[in-house]
Design a protein around this motif. Structure first.
Motif, PDB file in Angstrom:
ATOM      1  N   ARG A 180       0.866  -1.175   0.000  1.00 37.81           N
ATOM      2  CA  ARG A 180       0.000   0.000   0.000  1.00 37.81           C
ATOM      3  C   ARG A 180       0.899   1.220   0.000  1.00 37.81           C
ATOM      4  O   ARG A 180       1.600   1.470   0.990  1.00 37.81           O
ATOM      5  N   PRO A 181       0.948   1.973  -1.100  1.00 37.73           N
ATOM      6  CA  PRO A 181       1.852   3.123  -1.162  1.00 37.73           C
ATOM      7  C   PRO A 181       1.646   4.071   0.017  1.00 37.73           C
ATOM      8  O   PRO A 181       0.516   4.244   0.492  1.00 37.73           O
ATOM      9  N   HIS A 182       2.730   4.675   0.493  1.00 38.26           N
ATOM     10  CA  HIS A 182       2.636   5.533   1.666  1.00 38.26           C
ATOM     11  C   HIS A 182       1.749   6.744   1.403  1.00 38.26           C
ATOM     12  O   HIS A 182       1.154   7.301   2.320  1.00 38.26           O
ATOM     13  N   ASN A 183       1.643   7.148   0.136  1.00 41.76           N
ATOM     14  CA  ASN A 183       0.846   8.322  -0.203  1.00 41.76           C
ATOM     15  C   ASN A 183      -0.485   7.924  -0.847  1.00 41.76           C
ATOM     16  O   ASN A 183      -1.044   8.663  -1.649  1.00 41.76           O
ATOM     17  N   TYR A 184      -1.001   6.739  -0.481  1.00 40.40           N
ATOM     18  CA  TYR A 184      -2.199   6.251  -1.155  1.00 40.40           C
ATOM     19  C   TYR A 184      -3.404   7.159  -0.904  1.00 40.40           C
ATOM     20  O   TYR A 184      -4.288   7.277  -1.766  1.00 40.40           O
ATOM     21  N   LEU A 185      -3.447   7.826   0.264  1.00 39.05           N
ATOM     22  CA  LEU A 185      -4.570   8.719   0.546  1.00 39.05           C
ATOM     23  C   LEU A 185      -4.493   9.983  -0.311  1.00 39.05           C
ATOM     24  O   LEU A 185      -5.458  10.352  -0.985  1.00 39.05           O
ATOM     25  N   SER A 186      -3.350  10.635  -0.291  1.00 37.96           N
ATOM     26  CA  SER A 186      -3.220  11.880  -1.046  1.00 37.96           C
ATOM     27  C   SER A 186      -3.294  11.633  -2.546  1.00 37.96           C
ATOM     28  O   SER A 186      -3.773  12.482  -3.304  1.00 37.96           O
ATOM     29  N   GLU A 187      -2.836  10.457  -2.992  1.00 36.91           N
ATOM     30  CA  GLU A 187      -2.899  10.122  -4.413  1.00 36.91           C
ATOM     31  C   GLU A 187      -4.225   9.476  -4.795  1.00 36.91           C
ATOM     32  O   GLU A 187      -4.451   9.116  -5.952  1.00 36.91           O
ATOM     33  N   ASN A 188      -5.095   9.329  -3.810  1.00 39.53           N
ATOM     34  CA  ASN A 188      -6.425   8.740  -4.045  1.00 39.53           C
ATOM     35  C   ASN A 188      -6.306   7.350  -4.669  1.00 39.53           C
ATOM     36  O   ASN A 188      -7.065   6.990  -5.568  1.00 39.53           O
ATOM     37  N   MET A 189      -5.364   6.567  -4.162  1.00 36.10           N
ATOM     38  CA  MET A 189      -5.210   5.184  -4.625  1.00 36.10           C
ATOM     39  C   MET A 189      -6.023   4.290  -3.692  1.00 36.10           C
ATOM     40  O   MET A 189      -5.501   3.590  -2.821  1.00 36.10           O
ATOM     41  N   LEU A 190      -7.350   4.359  -3.889  1.00 34.82           N
ATOM     42  CA  LEU A 190      -8.286   3.697  -2.993  1.00 34.82           C
ATOM     43  C   LEU A 190      -9.100   2.649  -3.741  1.00 34.82           C
ATOM     44  O   LEU A 190      -9.401   2.802  -4.922  1.00 34.82           O
ATOM     45  N   TYR A 191      -9.463   1.630  -3.023  1.00 29.18           N
ATOM     46  CA  TYR A 191     -10.293   0.531  -3.505  1.00 29.18           C
ATOM     47  C   TYR A 191      -9.640  -0.212  -4.672  1.00 29.18           C
ATOM     48  O   TYR A 191     -10.153  -0.223  -5.787  1.00 29.18           O
ATOM     49  N   PRO A 192      -8.477  -0.845  -4.450  1.00 31.00           N
ATOM     50  CA  PRO A 192      -7.893  -1.682  -5.504  1.00 31.00           C
ATOM     51  C   PRO A 192      -8.842  -2.852  -5.794  1.00 31.00           C
ATOM     52  O   PRO A 192      -9.177  -3.614  -4.890  1.00 31.00           O
ATOM     53  N   TYR A 193      -9.248  -2.969  -7.048  1.00 28.45           N
ATOM     54  CA  TYR A 193     -10.353  -3.872  -7.369  1.00 28.45           C
ATOM     55  C   TYR A 193      -9.873  -5.091  -8.154  1.00 28.45           C
ATOM     56  O   TYR A 193      -9.926  -6.222  -7.687  1.00 28.45           O
ATOM     57  N   ASN A 194      -9.404  -4.863  -9.388  1.00 26.95           N
ATOM     58  CA  ASN A 194      -8.972  -5.977 -10.241  1.00 26.95           C
ATOM     59  C   ASN A 194      -7.466  -5.907 -10.474  1.00 26.95           C
ATOM     60  O   ASN A 194      -6.853  -4.838 -10.371  1.00 26.95           O
ATOM     61  N   VAL A 195      -6.878  -7.066 -10.798  1.00 25.70           N
ATOM     62  CA  VAL A 195      -5.439  -7.151 -11.013  1.00 25.70           C
ATOM     63  C   VAL A 195      -5.178  -7.983 -12.265  1.00 25.70           C
ATOM     64  O   VAL A 195      -5.897  -8.946 -12.544  1.00 25.70           O
ATOM     65  N   LYS A 196      -4.144  -7.573 -13.034  1.00 23.71           N
ATOM     66  CA  LYS A 196      -3.728  -8.321 -14.223  1.00 23.71           C
ATOM     67  C   LYS A 196      -2.215  -8.234 -14.335  1.00 23.71           C
ATOM     68  O   LYS A 196      -1.622  -7.164 -14.128  1.00 23.71           O
ATOM     69  N   ILE A 197      -1.578  -9.361 -14.660  1.00 24.67           N
ATOM     70  CA  ILE A 197      -0.131  -9.393 -14.858  1.00 24.67           C
ATOM     71  C   ILE A 197       0.136  -9.642 -16.337  1.00 24.67           C
ATOM     72  O   ILE A 197      -0.512 -10.491 -16.962  1.00 24.67           O
ATOM     73  N   ASN A 198       1.074  -8.870 -16.904  1.00 25.00           N
ATOM     74  CA  ASN A 198       1.335  -9.013 -18.338  1.00 25.00           C
ATOM     75  C   ASN A 198       1.936 -10.387 -18.652  1.00 25.00           C
ATOM     76  O   ASN A 198       2.350 -11.130 -17.751  1.00 25.00           O
ATOM     77  N   ARG A 199       2.000 -10.714 -19.943  1.00 26.58           N
ATOM     78  CA  ARG A 199       2.427 -12.062 -20.339  1.00 26.58           C
ATOM     79  C   ARG A 199       3.873 -12.361 -19.957  1.00 26.58           C
ATOM     80  O   ARG A 199       4.259 -13.499 -19.748  1.00 26.58           O
ATOM     81  N   ASP A 200       4.706 -11.300 -19.855  1.00 30.22           N
ATOM     82  CA  ASP A 200       6.106 -11.498 -19.479  1.00 30.22           C
ATOM     83  C   ASP A 200       6.306 -11.596 -17.963  1.00 30.22           C
ATOM     84  O   ASP A 200       7.449 -11.787 -17.505  1.00 30.22           O
ATOM     85  N   LYS A 201       5.220 -11.434 -17.209  1.00 26.53           N
ATOM     86  CA  LYS A 201       5.288 -11.499 -15.751  1.00 26.53           C
ATOM     87  C   LYS A 201       6.236 -10.449 -15.171  1.00 26.53           C
ATOM     88  O   LYS A 201       6.936 -10.684 -14.178  1.00 26.53           O
TER      89      LYS A 201
END
Length: 678
Positions: free
Chosen positions: A550-571
């Motif tokens: 969880r980034p330290h600045n997640y509040l100020s950067e509004n990085m809230l409610y991580p919902y979906n995740v995808k990893i590229n083919r090269d991982k």
């Protein structure tokens, strides 16, 4: 209170006590933020407090049910409400509302259906008073010290700004101002709180330092929008409750009619059986009665013959000659033989007759076992709602009816080629396909949130199998051993399946927080937690938590409610959609941010996939669109724009060598198939 309709419209909900539903009097605020009349709160505490007389004494908030600890449980019982602070904002709004708008009438006179112009206002009672009622008010012992102002001269007719100074007070230590912010616990605190509860915390900063980096406007807009969003969801729930009330009323009427119809059918059947049985009784009785009547008539005829013979015998024996006597006696002897023969025949024919009723052998058991027509059952199935997800204020901005925007002027690079239904006959709700997985074996797996199912389809979209789960699944991922992992967010569980000829569960692991999105990176599971701490969990395949991101600045950067995740083919890159912040964030494997993507026309990002070139394709849940984004975080084009039917895209999945993809929609029974076009 006598206020104008405009004032009531502005302040009605804020100034109304949730307990007595009257205007707030001496408003006291609880730590959870809900406000009540002092007297109403006192009554509630006295009746609901638990662990009375102990340090753990507490009571539930009447609105949100949050446990509220008494600031001082050693105080007198009738003073408990006094321990809580006055809501100065509400109190000031009450003053504004009573002193600013419209003509004033005496509140006491109004109770007697009289409209008398008010001349004074009691700031403690929050009542307008006419001249006579003011005199009685001032003579009342409990009101002698009240602050009564003259409406004509003593109050300011301008709208005053409410006093906000009490906002800075610590709710635990009312005489202390809030001076610090604990980053570790995400809590504001005063000097005393900091010393007693946060002295071991690593990141405690002065509130002035927090203010310098805190975007209050963005946060205010975010909170206002989401509170309204929650209100909308509660209204939707309320509508569902009313719908259920109507449904069960209709069910009741239908069942009553069914019961009466069942009774009527039974009555008709029983009446028919009764009539048939009585007719059989009448017929059998008539037959036997006729036989007995004929037998009696023959017997009576024989008796008459015997009587006649005896008369003749007596006459001849008294007055006849010897020759006549010989003749009559000879004749009588022959008659006697006939009588003996007749009696023998009569005795042979004569039977003791008894008419009885032989019941159907199943009838006694039927009567004994028929204790009820049936049973009234109540089925309580979990009502399915899409997750109540945070939204941003921008998504509430007005849009044109046809959903036109600048992005619609861009060339579309996807063409719909077909669609097919994923609705099964035993599905109880409309489908909500929250994730799609395509296997190398040309099988496609659809995760159905509403119907709590995993559905497997073949290459030609024919159903191969489905499995019912104990909870709503959200996301899935294929593991290196070709097994499948599926998240059940509200159960905080990850299920693992084998997709063979018959799908079967092999194991499950529990997570500390809600698990929404899931992706596999080497021998690790990447889990998004939604609004449950707004963090990303890294687990090993046995479920042990390796780290939390969880980034330290997640509040100020509004990085809230991580919902979906995808990893590229090269991982090498992990993409996370932050629903609340309208962001797509790209991380490297060391969890450093590579770039952050935002766009004014992308609201509520959810489903993610990557195309053949590695570009990201992102679904906008609240903006009704699908965008294609470059590997360095730049908008390439809009693949799907808002449709006239306002379908809400949920997830996207490429297959067939990355030239074709599925798109699913909220509460939609069909999955659409698109081709990429040059």
């Amino acid at each position: 209170m006598a206020t104008s309709s405009s004032t009531e419209g502005r302040f009605a909900q804020v100034l109304q006590c949730p307990i007595c539903l009257e205007s707030l009097r001496r408003p006291k605020v609880l730590p959870c933020g809900h406000t009540y009349c002092n007297s109403c709160l006192q009554s509630h505490i006295s009746s609901k407090v638990i662990n009375r007389g102990t340090p753990q004494a507490c009571f539930p908030c009447p609105v949100c049910r949050a446990d509220t600890t008494l600031p001082d449980n050693t105080a007198s019982v009738d003073q408990w409400a006094e321990l809580f602070p006055v809501n100065s904002i509400v109190s000031s709004l009450l003053d504004v509302s009573v002193e600013t708008f419209g003509e004033k009438f005496c509140d006491i006179c109004r109770k007697w259906n009289r409209e008398t112009s008010a001349k004074s206002f009691c700031k403690d009672c929050k009542r307008f008073l006419c001249t006579l009622c003011k005199e009685h008010h001032n003579e009342t012992l409990s009101c002698i010290s009240h602050d009564v102002v003259d409406l004509s001269t003593d109050y300011d007719t301008s709208i005053r700004i409410p006093s906000l100074s009490t906002i800075e007070k610590c709710l635990k230590h009312l005489n202390k101002n809030i001076e610090f912010y604990c980053i570790d616990h995400n809590l504001l605190c005063c000097n005393t709180c900091g010393f007693l509860e946060h002295r071991k915390c690593e990141k405690v900063i002065p509130i002035d330092d927090m203010v310098k980096t805190f975007d209050s406007k963005a946060k205010s807009k975010y909170l206002e929008t989401n509170i309204r969003n929650i209100g909308d969801h509660i209204k939707e729930i309320t509508g569902k409750i009313k719908e259920n009330a109507d449904n069960i009323q209709n069910d009741k009427s239908a069942i009553l009619q069914q019961i009466r119809s069942l009774r009527a059918e039974l009555n008709v059947k029983l009446q028919k059986l009764e009539d048939e049985l009585i007719a059989s009784l009448e017929g059998n009785h008539k037959t036997e009665d006729l036989t007995l009547h004929n037998q009696e008539a023959r017997a009576q005829s024989l008796i008459s013959g015997i009587g006649s013979d005896l008369t003749q015998l007596d006459l001849v024996m008294t007055h006849g000659s010897e020759v006549q006597k010989v003749i009559i006696l000879h004749s009588m002897e022959e008659n006697l033989n006939r009588y003996f023969k007749a009696i023998s025949e009569y005795q042979e024919e004569l039977k003791d007759i008894k008419i009885g009723l032989e019941c159907n052998k199943n009838l006694p058991d039927l009567i004994n076992n028929l204790n009820e027509f049936g049973q009234i059952t109540v089925a309580r199935l979990q009502t399915k709602f899409p997750p109540c997800s945070p939204v941003t204020a921008s998504q509430r901005e007005e849009e044109t009816v046809d959903g036109s925007s600048m992005n619609q002027l861009m060339d579309r690079k996807a063409m719909k080629v077909s669609e097919f239904s994923v609705k099964l006959p035993d599905d109880s709700s409309s489908c909500y396909i929250s994730d799609v997985l395509s296997l190398e074996t040309a099988k496609h797996i659809f995760v159905d949130w509403n119907n709590e199912k995993i559905k497997v389809y073949g290459e030609n979209f024919q159903l191969l199998q489905s499995m019912k789960l104990q909870g709503s699944p959200w996301n899935g991922s294929i593991l290196p051993d070709n097994s499948m992992a599926v998240t059940l967010p509200f159960r905080k569980t990850i299920l693992f399946f084998r997709i063979d000829d018959k799908m079967h569960s092999v194991r499950e692991i529990k997570t500390r927080l809600q698990c929404w999105g899931i992706a596999v990176m080497k021998d690790q599971l990447v889990i998004t937690t939604g609004c449950d701490e707004d963090s990303i969990l890294i687990l090993d395949t046995n479920g042990s938590e390796i780290r939390t991101v969880r980034p330290h600045n997640y509040l100020s950067e509004n990085m809230l409610y991580p919902y979906n995740v995808k990893i590229n083919r090269d991982k090498t890159i992990i993409y996370i959609s932050y629903y609340s912040g309208n962001k797509l964030v790209a991380y490297n494997t060391s969890w450093n941010v590579l770039f952050t993507y935002t766009d004014q026309d992308m609201n509520g990002p959810e489903g993610i996939d990557t195309d053949r070139e590695g570009n990201i394709v992102l679904c906008g849940y609240s903006s009704y669109n699908v965008q294609q984004i470059s590997t360095d975080g730049k908008l390439i084009k809009v693949l799907i724009t808002k449709k006239e039917d306002m379908k809400v895209p949920v997830t996207i999945q490429f297959y067939r060598d990355m030239d074709r993809f599925f798109v699913t929609y909220r509460d939609c029974d069909v999955v659409e198939v698109y081709d990429m076009c040059d």
